[in-house]
Motif scaffolding. Structure first.
Motif, mmCIF file in Angstrom:
data_model
loop_
_atom_site.group_PDB
_atom_site.id
_atom_site.type_symbol
_atom_site.label_atom_id
_atom_site.label_comp_id
_atom_site.label_asym_id
_atom_site.label_seq_id
_atom_site.Cartn_x
_atom_site.Cartn_y
_atom_site.Cartn_z
ATOM 1 N N SER A 1 -10.162 -9.704 -4.951
ATOM 2 C CA SER A 1 -10.253 -10.406 -3.669
ATOM 3 C C SER A 1 -8.866 -10.592 -3.055
ATOM 4 O O SER A 1 -8.662 -10.354 -1.854
ATOM 5 N N VAL A 2 -7.906 -10.994 -3.874
ATOM 6 C CA VAL A 2 -6.543 -11.210 -3.378
ATOM 7 C C VAL A 2 -5.894 -9.878 -3.010
ATOM 8 O O VAL A 2 -5.211 -9.772 -1.987
ATOM 9 N N LEU A 3 -6.118 -8.846 -3.821
ATOM 10 C CA LEU A 3 -5.565 -7.520 -3.509
ATOM 11 C C LEU A 3 -6.089 -6.990 -2.179
ATOM 12 O O LEU A 3 -5.332 -6.445 -1.373
ATOM 13 N N LEU A 4 -7.385 -7.161 -1.944
ATOM 14 C CA LEU A 4 -7.964 -6.699 -0.677
ATOM 15 C C LEU A 4 -7.378 -7.466 0.504
ATOM 16 O O LEU A 4 -7.063 -6.886 1.543
ATOM 17 N N ARG A 5 -7.230 -8.770 0.340
ATOM 18 C CA ARG A 5 -6.662 -9.577 1.421
ATOM 19 C C ARG A 5 -5.209 -9.203 1.656
ATOM 20 O O ARG A 5 -4.751 -9.102 2.788
ATOM 21 N N LEU A 6 -4.482 -8.967 0.589
ATOM 22 C CA LEU A 6 -3.081 -8.572 0.708
ATOM 23 C C LEU A 6 -2.953 -7.249 1.463
ATOM 24 O O LEU A 6 -2.121 -7.116 2.354
ATOM 25 N N GLU A 7 -3.807 -6.298 1.133
ATOM 26 C CA GLU A 7 -3.772 -5.014 1.839
ATOM 27 C C GLU A 7 -4.067 -5.202 3.332
ATOM 28 O O GLU A 7 -3.378 -4.641 4.181
ATOM 29 N N LEU B 1 6.274 -8.931 -7.386
ATOM 30 C CA LEU B 1 4.915 -8.404 -7.450
ATOM 31 C C LEU B 1 4.897 -7.020 -8.097
ATOM 32 O O LEU B 1 4.085 -6.746 -8.981
ATOM 33 N N VAL B 2 5.792 -6.145 -7.675
ATOM 34 C CA VAL B 2 5.840 -4.795 -8.241
ATOM 35 C C VAL B 2 6.174 -4.864 -9.735
ATOM 36 O O VAL B 2 5.536 -4.199 -10.556
ATOM 37 N N LYS B 3 7.149 -5.684 -10.089
ATOM 38 C CA LYS B 3 7.552 -5.799 -11.488
ATOM 39 C C LYS B 3 6.402 -6.306 -12.362
ATOM 40 O O LYS B 3 6.086 -5.710 -13.394
ATOM 41 N N ALA B 4 5.769 -7.407 -11.950
ATOM 42 C CA ALA B 4 4.664 -7.971 -12.738
ATOM 43 C C ALA B 4 3.458 -7.036 -12.746
ATOM 44 O O ALA B 4 2.810 -6.852 -13.780
ATOM 45 N N GLY B 5 3.164 -6.446 -11.593
ATOM 46 C CA GLY B 5 2.022 -5.547 -11.514
ATOM 47 C C GLY B 5 2.189 -4.320 -12.393
ATOM 48 O O GLY B 5 1.268 -3.926 -13.115
ATOM 49 N N TYR C 1 1.923 -5.439 -16.182
ATOM 50 C CA TYR C 1 0.648 -5.886 -16.723
ATOM 51 C C TYR C 1 -0.583 -5.160 -16.162
ATOM 52 O O TYR C 1 -1.660 -5.260 -16.739
ATOM 53 N N ARG C 2 -0.438 -4.465 -15.044
ATOM 54 C CA ARG C 2 -1.608 -3.819 -14.426
ATOM 55 C C ARG C 2 -1.364 -2.343 -14.113
ATOM 56 O O ARG C 2 -1.952 -1.783 -13.207
ATOM 57 N N TYR C 3 -0.517 -1.702 -14.877
ATOM 58 C CA TYR C 3 -0.152 -0.315 -14.590
ATOM 59 C C TYR C 3 -1.329 0.649 -14.710
ATOM 60 O O TYR C 3 -1.252 1.764 -14.221
ATOM 61 N N ARG C 4 -2.422 0.225 -15.322
ATOM 62 C CA ARG C 4 -3.618 1.073 -15.419
ATOM 63 C C ARG C 4 -4.733 0.609 -14.488
ATOM 64 O O ARG C 4 -5.789 1.216 -14.458
ATOM 65 N N ASP C 5 -4.510 -0.446 -13.761
ATOM 66 C CA ASP C 5 -5.541 -1.016 -12.894
ATOM 67 C C ASP C 5 -5.596 -0.243 -11.575
ATOM 68 O O ASP C 5 -4.619 -0.216 -10.813
ATOM 69 N N GLU C 6 -6.734 0.352 -11.311
ATOM 70 C CA GLU C 6 -6.883 1.189 -10.120
ATOM 71 C C GLU C 6 -6.669 0.406 -8.825
ATOM 72 O O GLU C 6 -6.034 0.896 -7.893
ATOM 73 N N ALA C 7 -7.178 -0.814 -8.768
ATOM 74 C CA ALA C 7 -7.041 -1.619 -7.545
ATOM 75 C C ALA C 7 -5.575 -1.962 -7.264
ATOM 76 O O ALA C 7 -5.129 -1.891 -6.121
ATOM 77 N N PHE C 8 -4.827 -2.324 -8.311
ATOM 78 C CA PHE C 8 -3.401 -2.619 -8.125
ATOM 79 C C PHE C 8 -2.651 -1.374 -7.672
ATOM 80 O O PHE C 8 -1.839 -1.425 -6.752
ATOM 81 N N LEU C 9 -2.915 -0.250 -8.318
ATOM 82 C CA LEU C 9 -2.212 0.986 -7.967
ATOM 83 C C LEU C 9 -2.541 1.437 -6.547
ATOM 84 O O LEU C 9 -1.670 1.938 -5.835
ATOM 85 N N LYS C 10 -3.779 1.229 -6.124
ATOM 86 C CA LYS C 10 -4.161 1.565 -4.750
ATOM 87 C C LYS C 10 -3.377 0.701 -3.765
ATOM 88 O O LYS C 10 -2.835 1.195 -2.783
ATOM 89 N N ALA D 1 0.847 -0.176 0.181
ATOM 90 C CA ALA D 1 1.990 -1.018 0.547
ATOM 91 C C ALA D 1 3.256 -0.188 0.716
ATOM 92 O O ALA D 1 4.011 -0.382 1.673
ATOM 93 N N ILE D 2 3.479 0.745 -0.192
ATOM 94 C CA ILE D 2 4.673 1.598 -0.086
ATOM 95 C C ILE D 2 4.624 2.413 1.204
ATOM 96 O O ILE D 2 5.624 2.515 1.917
ATOM 97 N N GLN D 3 3.467 2.953 1.515
ATOM 98 C CA GLN D 3 3.350 3.729 2.756
ATOM 99 C C GLN D 3 3.606 2.869 3.985
ATOM 100 O O GLN D 3 4.303 3.294 4.912
ATOM 101 N N LEU D 4 3.062 1.663 3.997
ATOM 102 C CA LEU D 4 3.224 0.784 5.160
ATOM 103 C C LEU D 4 4.650 0.233 5.267
ATOM 104 O O LEU D 4 5.221 0.183 6.353
ATOM 105 N N LEU D 5 5.206 -0.179 4.146
ATOM 106 C CA LEU D 5 6.506 -0.844 4.174
ATOM 107 C C LEU D 5 7.669 0.119 4.351
ATOM 108 O O LEU D 5 8.707 -0.261 4.877
ATOM 109 N N TYR D 6 7.500 1.349 3.918
ATOM 110 C CA TYR D 6 8.619 2.282 3.955
ATOM 111 C C TYR D 6 8.459 3.383 5.000
ATOM 112 O O TYR D 6 9.291 4.267 5.080
#
Length: 108
Positions: A51-57, A74-78, A81-90, A95-100
């Motif tokens: 829910s938070v990831l969707l809102r953040l996006e 966020l990037v460091k913690a993600g 701890y979530r390097y295999r989580d599809e939602a985090f990686l998405k 975020a990288i595309q939008l921010l950079y």
């Protein structure tokens, strides 16, 4: 639940304060994810995280800028701890595309 945040956003619609509100909400979402990732090293609260990831996006598409310290944490913690989580990686990819995108268009 995002009911309060959505209600405030509706009240601020078409006002100068909406962008500022979205920036604060974006920062709060990032900090919430950082705390979740650092405290729940396993993925026990996936529904809340999703829910938070969707809102953040969604917020990133409006704001397109973040506090560098929040982004780094966020990037460091993600990634820790979530390097295999599809939602985090998405989210990270979006975020990288939008921010950079501005930087990459300047370098071309």
């Amino acid at each position: 639940s995002w009911a309060v945040a959505d209600a405030i956003s509706r009240v601020l619609e078409n006002s100068e304060e909406l962008h500022s509100w979205r920036r604060r909400l974006l920062s709060a979402c990032m900090k919430e994810l950082i705390v979740m990732y650092n405290s729940c090293k396993n993925e026990s609260k996936q529904e809340v995280e999703r829910s938070v990831l969707l809102r953040l996006e969604e917020l990133l598409r409006f704001v397109e800028e973040v506090d560098p310290d929040d982004w780094y944490s966020l990037v460091k913690a993600g990634l820790k701890y979530r390097y295999r989580d599809e939602a985090f990686l998405k989210l990270l990819n979006v975020a990288i595309q939008l921010l950079y995108k501005k930087e990459s268009s300047l370098s071309q």
